[in-house]
Design an enzyme around this catalytic site. Structure first.
Site, PDB file in Angstrom:
ATOM      1  N   TYR A 146      14.889   6.863  29.784  1.00  0.00           N
ATOM      2  CA  TYR A 146      13.455   6.907  29.532  1.00  0.00           C
ATOM      3  C   TYR A 146      13.163   7.418  28.115  1.00  0.00           C
ATOM      4  O   TYR A 146      12.433   6.777  27.350  1.00  0.00           O
ATOM      5  CB  TYR A 146      12.773   7.829  30.543  1.00  0.00           C
ATOM      6  CG  TYR A 146      12.805   7.348  31.974  1.00  0.00           C
ATOM      7  CD1 TYR A 146      11.624   7.045  32.648  1.00  0.00           C
ATOM      8  CD2 TYR A 146      14.001   7.216  32.682  1.00  0.00           C
ATOM      9  CE1 TYR A 146      11.636   6.622  33.981  1.00  0.00           C
ATOM     10  CE2 TYR A 146      14.023   6.799  33.997  1.00  0.00           C
ATOM     11  CZ  TYR A 146      12.842   6.501  34.638  1.00  0.00           C
ATOM     12  OH  TYR A 146      12.861   6.078  35.941  1.00  0.00           O
ATOM     13  N   GLU A 205       2.606   4.423  34.709  1.00  0.00           N
ATOM     14  CA  GLU A 205       2.592   3.415  35.779  1.00  0.00           C
ATOM     15  C   GLU A 205       1.734   2.208  35.415  1.00  0.00           C
ATOM     16  O   GLU A 205       2.083   1.073  35.753  1.00  0.00           O
ATOM     17  CB  GLU A 205       2.118   4.042  37.091  1.00  0.00           C
ATOM     18  CG  GLU A 205       3.010   5.152  37.611  1.00  0.00           C
ATOM     19  CD  GLU A 205       4.474   4.750  37.695  1.00  0.00           C
ATOM     20  OE1 GLU A 205       4.780   3.611  38.106  1.00  0.00           O
ATOM     21  OE2 GLU A 205       5.333   5.572  37.338  1.00  0.00           O
TER      22      GLU A 205
END
Length: 445
Positions: free
Chosen positions: A375, A300
């Site tokens: 991803y 993040e």
């Protein structure tokens, strides 16, 4: 590539389409947004929202009418440049007809008052947007949820600045994207005012409301957190290396692109953390006192460079967000005493090899926008590129990538072109294999 030049911004007046091949009904053609000025008054108990949004924009073609995205809330009075105008809500669109057509290049301001009980937007990925905690609010807008709480041009390439004011009951803390500039209490309510000066797409704008305790990182004043008070000990341990993480990422990626970084731990379990501009949102399940979710802390934080400062021009380029954030997990492991990126890459390669070989990374399709392979294969592509280019050239490329496109919009072609400029070795074969062919290539030696 700038948002202004992006072909996804093209559209017909009132057509209610961004032209994005994946999500054409989200976003609107004919104008470019410059600034949102948003005032919210929210009552937690009944879940009632009264809002006012003043949107400053520039027409990119002559407009006899135009639209904004708004879902589940009712627009009341609407003005354009101070004059009341006709408007109609059609599905998730608010169609606005100015008294006089807007000329190509004209700057204009739309003022929209709206009200209702906000609810998340149904989508193929579940319900997304403004949602409810047992005692508060959580906002997770990627990719289609922003219209659940404010009228907007909901496309990632349409980046604007923001002022956000939220008034709610005084016992609650409000955390929103941007810098808190003012906080004022009156009777039983408190108004929180935030400023977001960096150009930001709508899906990365967030408001979180809850009963939180404040936490500060003594070594890094620009880092802050809001957490359930009972979890302060676990948070201090599990996020204790975040300041060191910032130092390492700045060394690898270049200067942190915002004025501050905030973390919110909501009092609920979340399937995954939530990315927002200068804020990341985690659940109580991401705190175990053992740093069991530290890779997600790295992921993040890395998004502040890749996804937030550098935002994809169209959704099909999403590997540039998630591939870099996933690779940052491996890089953090490497520099913090964990496994090297090489070990992570081999394990990820085995995992992807066991999956169907039918995903094209450069254009995965809307159904697979958040597929695990986007991803993992995205991170593998970067690791393969690092091997081919070498350490020095690869990290020089990354720093130029983040600095040249700071607060802008990016594409796969733009990254490929820049990468080739940083090495004498031809990269066409590598990029064709990793980005454009579904079959998983071998990692280069």
């Amino acid at each position: 590539m700038s948002a202004k030049a992006d072909p996804a911004r093209a559209g017909q007046p009132g057509a209610g389409t961004s032209g994005d091949p994946y999500l054409p009904e989200n976003g609107n053609g004919g104008y470019r947004t410059l600034h949102y000025d948003i005032d919210l008054n929210y009552r937690v108990g009944p879940g009632r929202l009264d809002g006012r949004a003043r949107i400053t924009a520039v027409a990119t073609q002559a407009l006899s009418r135009f639209s904004v995205d708004l879902s589940g809330l009712r627009a009341g009075k609407v003005t354009v440049d101070g004059k009341a105008v006709r408007h109609a809500q059609r599905g998730r669109k608010l169609v606005i007809t100015p008294q006089r057509p807007l000329a190509d290049g004209a700057r204009f301001t739309v003022d929209i008052r709206y009200t209702g009980s906000p609810a998340p937007v149904p989508s193929r990925w579940g319900e997304i947007g403004w949602d409810y905690l047992d005692d508060g609010v959580i906002v997770a807008s990627q990719p289609v949820g922003a219209p659940s709480w404010f009228p907007c041009n909901d496309h990632p390439s349409d980046k604007a600045t923001y002022r956000i004011s939220v008034t709610t009951a005084t016992p609650y803390q409000v955390i929103a994207t941007g810098v808190l500039e003012a906080k004022q209490s009156a009777a039983s309510t408190t108004t929180w005012q935030f400023r977001l000066s960096q150009p930001t797409p709508t899906y990365l704008v967030s408001v979180q409301i809850g009963r939180y305790a404040e936490y500060s990182f003594a070594t890094v004043p620009m880092m802050h957190a809001a957490i359930p008070a009972r979890l302060a000990g676990r948070f201090a341990h599990d996020f204790g290396r975040q300041p060191q993480m910032l130092v390492e990422f700045e060394r690898m990626f270049g200067p942190y692109p915002f004025e501050q970084y905030g973390v919110v731990v909501v009092d609920a379990e979340l399937d995954a953390p939530i990315e927002a501009q200068s804020v990341s949102v985690f659940g109580t399940n991401h705190l175990d006192g053992k740093r069991g979710s530290e890779r997600l802390v790295a992921h993040e934080l890395a998004h502040q460079w890749f996804g937030n400062s550098l935002t994809v021009a169209q959704w099909r380029h999403i590997w540039l967000n998630e591939g870099f954030a996933n690779y940052a997990e491996w890089l953090w492991s490497e520099v913090s005493g964990g496994e090297p990126a090489e070990a992570h890459a081999h394990r990820a390669w085995q995992r992807v090899a066991a999956m169907p070989q039918d995903l094209k990374l450069s254009d995965p399709g809307v159904r697979r926008l958040f597929d695990d392979r986007v991803y993992l294969r995205g991170a593998l592509t970067l690791h393969a590129l690092r091997r081919r280019m070498g350490e020095t050239a690869f990290f020089a490329l990354v720093k130029v990538w983040t600095s040249a496109n700071r607060h802008g919009s990016v594409t796969t072609d733009g990254f490929v072109t820049l990468a080739q400029r940083h090495t004498p070795w031809p990269l066409d074969e590598l990029f064709t294999a990793w980005l454009h062919n579904p079959a998983l290539p071998r990692l280069p030696h």
